[in-house]
Every structure is written in C-alpha cells, then in structure tokens.
Design an enzyme around this catalytic site. Structure first.
Site, PDB file in Angstrom:
ATOM      1  N   LYS A 303      -8.830  -7.596  23.107  1.00  0.00           N
ATOM      2  CA  LYS A 303     -10.132  -8.288  23.094  1.00  0.00           C
ATOM      3  C   LYS A 303     -11.093  -7.656  22.091  1.00  0.00           C
ATOM      4  O   LYS A 303     -12.176  -7.181  22.430  1.00  0.00           O
ATOM      5  CB  LYS A 303     -10.767  -8.325  24.493  1.00  0.00           C
ATOM      6  CG  LYS A 303      -9.937  -9.091  25.513  1.00  0.00           C
ATOM      7  CD  LYS A 303     -10.716  -9.340  26.796  1.00  0.00           C
ATOM      8  CE  LYS A 303      -9.893 -10.038  27.843  1.00  0.00           C
ATOM      9  NZ  LYS A 303      -8.832  -9.216  28.445  1.00  0.00           N
TER      10      LYS A 303
HETATM   11  O1  LIG Z   1     -10.415 -14.458  31.106  1.00  0.00           O
HETATM   12  C1  LIG Z   1      -9.585 -13.543  31.245  1.00  0.00           C
HETATM   13  C2  LIG Z   1      -9.019 -12.901  30.168  1.00  0.00           C
HETATM   14  C3  LIG Z   1      -8.066 -11.938  30.397  1.00  0.00           C
HETATM   15  N1  LIG Z   1      -7.683 -11.605  31.619  1.00  0.00           N
HETATM   16  C4  LIG Z   1      -6.637 -10.574  31.769  1.00  0.00           C
HETATM   17  O2  LIG Z   1      -5.509 -11.137  32.436  1.00  0.00           O
HETATM   18  C5  LIG Z   1      -4.964 -10.232  33.369  1.00  0.00           C
HETATM   19  C6  LIG Z   1      -5.046 -10.834  34.759  1.00  0.00           C
HETATM   20  O3  LIG Z   1      -4.527  -9.950  35.709  1.00  0.00           O
HETATM   21  P1  LIG Z   1      -4.451 -10.333  37.273  1.00  0.00           P
HETATM   22  O4  LIG Z   1      -3.915  -9.096  37.919  1.00  0.00           O
HETATM   23  O5  LIG Z   1      -3.489 -11.492  37.370  1.00  0.00           O
HETATM   24  O6  LIG Z   1      -5.816 -10.659  37.745  1.00  0.00           O
HETATM   25  C7  LIG Z   1      -5.748  -8.934  33.224  1.00  0.00           C
HETATM   26  O7  LIG Z   1      -5.038  -8.097  32.334  1.00  0.00           O
HETATM   27  C8  LIG Z   1      -7.046  -9.359  32.558  1.00  0.00           C
HETATM   28  O8  LIG Z   1      -7.551  -8.347  31.709  1.00  0.00           O
HETATM   29  C9  LIG Z   1      -8.242 -12.241  32.705  1.00  0.00           C
HETATM   30  O9  LIG Z   1      -7.926 -11.984  33.868  1.00  0.00           O
HETATM   31  N2  LIG Z   1      -9.195 -13.212  32.491  1.00  0.00           N
END
Ligand SMILES: O=c1ccn([C@@H]2O[C@H](COP(=O)(O)O)[C@@H](O)[C@H]2O)c(=O)[nH]1
Length: 473
Positions: A303
């Site tokens: 990001k």
């Molecule tokens: O809008 C966003 C952008 C990035 N993420 C990333 O995705 C994963 C989600 O992990 P979970 O454990 O399934 O919640 C995480 O690495 C975030 O940094 C997001 O969730 N939302």
C-alpha cells in the site's frame, strides 16, 4: 476508377496478410465477433502501407487542418507517411503523460485555435479516437474530422458524431466483406454470418459498457493489457481457483509451511512483508520456488502512498527489495499520478503489476465516490502497469481486462473488533463483482488451513460459474 481498383487491391492484401480474419473472436470491449481486424501487422508490408497512404491522401490534401494526429499506436506510421507526403505538420499524442512535472500529452509544435485531423485504423465504439480528441481539445486544438481505414459499423460513427467529429472511412465492414466475396476470399455464407452479427450487435457507446462479470476468465486473459493480469487470469482458469490467501503471519517458517499446504488451492498469495520478524533472502528464494512449483503469483500488499521518488526507492531498495520478487504490489492513488510513473519506471523491463486501492473494506474509511472515480481514471493512463483494483463494488470499474481484488471475506457476514467488515463468498462474487477474493484469518487461523482453503476455493468457484452462466438466483 483507379481508386476503386486500389481499394479492392487493399482489401485482398489485408486478407492475405491476416490483418482481417474470420472465425470466433472477442473484441477488446468484450463483444463476440466472427471477424477480427489486427492492422498492427501492416507496418511489415510496405506495399500495404503505400496503398493505404495513396487511398487516404486525397482526404488529407483536401482538409484545411493545420495538423495530423494518428491515434496510438497502429495509426502512427500511417499518419507519419501522410504527413510527409501532404507536407502537413504532425502531432503525437502520448499514451501516458510525461514524467516529472510536465503533464504534456501532445507532442509537436502547435498553437491553441489551430485544427487537427485524426487518423485511425479501425473504429468500433470510437472510444480510442475520442480519447485522442479529448487531449487535443484540452490544448485548445479543434478537431472535427477523423479519417480511418475501417468502420466496423457498430456505433462508432454515431458516437463520434455525437461528439462533433465526422468520420470518413476507406471501408465499412459491409463493403469490405462484399469485396472479399467478389474475389472468392470468403464464402457468401461467412459474409451472411458477419452481416447478421452486424445487424444484432452494437458496440457499447462511450457511456455504456459490457458487464465484465459475465465474461469468462479465459476470455478476460485475452483482453488484459497488463502482463501480470493476463497471467493471473490464466492461472485462475487453469487451476479453477479465484482464491487469494493473505499470509498475515510473522515468521518465515510459518508462511512457507502454510503455503506448502494451501499453495495448490490459490491463484495469488498476498504478503505483508514488513510484519515478518526474520525476513531474509533465503525466504525470497523459497517463496519464489513455491510460486513456480504450485503456480501462484505473489502480491506484496505494501500500500505505497508517498511521492514518486520515495516510492521508487521503497520499491527497489531497503531490506525487502520488493521489486525483485513481488509480481505485483498494492498502491494508494492519494499522492497522485507520480506514484504510478515512479513504479512504471522502476520495473526494469520485467513484467510487474499494480493493484490500485479504489475502495477499502474497513468501516468508516475516508475514501469517497469521487476519490474512487478519480483513481479509476488515473489507472486508465497506465494500461501496461495496472493489474486491477482493490475494491468492493462491481460498478467501480468496467474494463474486463482488469481484475477486481476484494478483501474482507469470510464464510459468515461478520467483522472484527478493529473495523474489518466481512462478506460471504456469494455476496462478494455474485453481488459485488469480485474476481479474486482475499481471505486471511478465515484460513490462516483455522484448525486445518488446508481443509479450509478448499472450502473457500470451492465456494468461490461455484459462485463464479453461476455468474458466467448467467443463472443468478
Ligand atoms: O480494503 C482492504 C485492503 C486490504 N486488506 C487486507 O486484506 C487482508 C484481510 O485479512 P482478513 O484476515 O481476511 O481480514 C489483510 O491483509 C488486510 O491488510 C483489507 O482487509 N481491506
């Protein structure tokens, strides 16, 4: 008479060199077509270039325009030849703005108030011509005519006219087909099929577009301009999985162990390299080996959100040297286009991709609809770099060659205590238009991550199949 003979000669030559083909194809905007034009090959045939120049010359000579401008790229050499022969100045439109400060899109010498004639090879919806017109008009240059080689008769003429541009073409699809039948190059049956196709199909106007969600991943691979997007579509179609695992773990051993188990079930592995406590070069070698053996790509969810110069340093240097191993990275559009210019210039000729964050899954995030729209517009200037968008909605973008990556996915609609919002596989694929769903803790924190990865993979794939079959319950 000489003009008619040369026109027929050109039609036959275009057929002979495979610039026009008949069969089962798909256009860039996602429409099925029994006829396909690829005029990029004409540069290799001086006799064809000479004929085209001869046939277009009178329109240029008779035009009062100060300049000519070819729509990049195929029409550029044609415009150059016409410019030299007619002794008329040429302007060049960049596909993307020049770096560092100047945002110049039009190259050449011109003054506001002058006029320009557009040269283009093939027009379907007219959107490429209109992009060029838009940049010229921004510079104060008037455009009222476009001369083109082939009008596919699918709404382009009307779209251009609605924007004040008259289109003059050497061929319409109908008369090209008639010439090819006359010279026994194609059968009357094939000609009828093309005519029927023309009768029933109209290209999307600049305001409508095909629903990318209804197109298969195989077809979308053909429509992708970014090489990582193309590769990712191909992996998804081959492995029958649109699951991305987010390996949010803090030790290299745990990450590698997890990937050994779930790698065969995913198309993409998403890392947060800065949470790893024992990051080292051996880890990079091992994860790359896994990615080759189990056929997945690596997305570093970095990001980026700084000025271009800093992002370029962050991408190539430091402890992680992300540019060396990540197939693609996530990037915020917040700092402006410089960030994309920086990454575009940092790939050292290797195919790399960028997912731009157009929306986020977290509750109360500050992204507005205008910000999302501007992000998508910014991406359009970097077709070779942009793999897709991290976003939450199917209407966020239309281009079927780009990928919607949607995080915030678990088997139940829920959330965490820090604002993450989860939607189900059904919701994200069928309602929200996700192409790839990102699952982190839903798999990583499960008792058996491998079993859980299969559950997610199957659920997501079933929804995708339902989506392309058009049977949306
Ligand atoms: O809008 C966003 C952008 C990035 N993420 C990333 O995705 C994963 C989600 O992990 P979970 O454990 O399934 O919640 C995480 O690495 C975030 O940094 C997001 O969730 N939302």
């Amino acid at each position: 008479m000489e003009y008619e003979i040369k026109l027929e000669e050109l039609a036959i030559k275009l057929f002979t060199i495979d610039a026009v083909k008949f069969g089962d194809f798909m256009t860039k905007s996602g429409l099925k077509t029994p006829v396909y034009f690829d005029l990029r090959v004409i540069v290799s045939y001086p006799d064809v270039m000479e004929l085209i120049t001869f046939l277009l010359y009178n329109s240029v000579r008779d035009s009062k325009c100060n300049h000519l401008c070819g729509v990049p790229y195929t029409a550029l050499p044609v415009a150059t030849l016409l410019s030299v022969q007619a002794k008329r100045s040429m302007l060049m439109r960049r596909k993307e703005a020049k770096g560092y400060g100047t945002k110049k899109m039009i190259e050449g010498h011109y003054k506001a108030g002058e006029s320009c004639l557009i040269i283009e090879d093939v027009v379907t919806s007219g959107s490429s011509v209109l992009e060029t017109v838009k940049d010229l008009v921004k510079e104060g240059i008037k455009v009222d005519t476009a001369i083109i080689i082939l009008d596919r008769e699918q709404g382009g003429r009307q779209n251009l006219a609605a924007n004040g541009v008259e289109m003059k073409s050497l061929f319409t699809m109908t008369n090209l087909i008639e010439i090819l039948v006359k010279h026994n190059k194609i059968t009357q049956e094939m000609a009828n099929e093309v005519k029927e196709y023309l009768r029933t199909t109209k290209a999307p106007s600049s305001t409508e577009a095909v629903d990318r969600a209804s197109i298969s991943f195989e077809k979308r691979a053909e429509l992708a301009t970014n090489q990582v997007a193309k590769q990712l579509f191909e992996i998804i179609a081959l492995k029958k999985t649109n699951l991305c695992i987010s390996v949010d773990l803090t030790s290299t051993a745990k990450i590698l162990d997890l990937l050994e188990k779930v790698g065969e079930h995913v198309c993409l592995v998403k890392t947060h390299v800065d949470i790893i406590e024992d990051f080292n070069s051996d880890f990079v070698i091992q994860i790359k080996q896994l990615s080759k053996r189990l056929n997945f790509l690596i997305l570093e969810d970095r990001k980026y959100a700084d000025i271009g110069n800093t992002v370029s340093l962050q991408y190539l240097n430091g402890l992680y040297k992300i540019g060396e191993w990540a197939d693609c990275v996530t990037v915020h559009s917040l700092p402006g286009e410089g960030i994309l210019k920086a990454l575009n210039g940092s790939t050292n000729g290797v195919s790399r991709g960028v997912f731009l964050l157009a929306e986020m899954s977290s509750e109360g995030n500050l992204i507005t609809p205008d910000y999302t729209k501007a992000t998508v517009e910014m991406a359009a200037k970097y077709p070779d770099l942009i793999t897709g968008f991290v976003c939450q909605n199917k209407d966020t973008f239309k281009d079927p060659g780009l990928i919607q990556l949607t995080p915030g996915v678990q088997l139940e609609t829920s959330g965490d205590s820090l604002g993450q919002i989860y939607n189900t596989p059904e919701k994200v694929i069928l309602d929200k238009g996700a192409d790839i769903a990102v699952v982190g803790r839903g798999i990583v924190a499960a008792k058996s991550p491998e079993t859980q990865a299969v559950v997610y993979k199957n659920a997501l794939w079933k929804c995708y199949q339902k989506r392309i079959s058009g049977k949306m319950e």
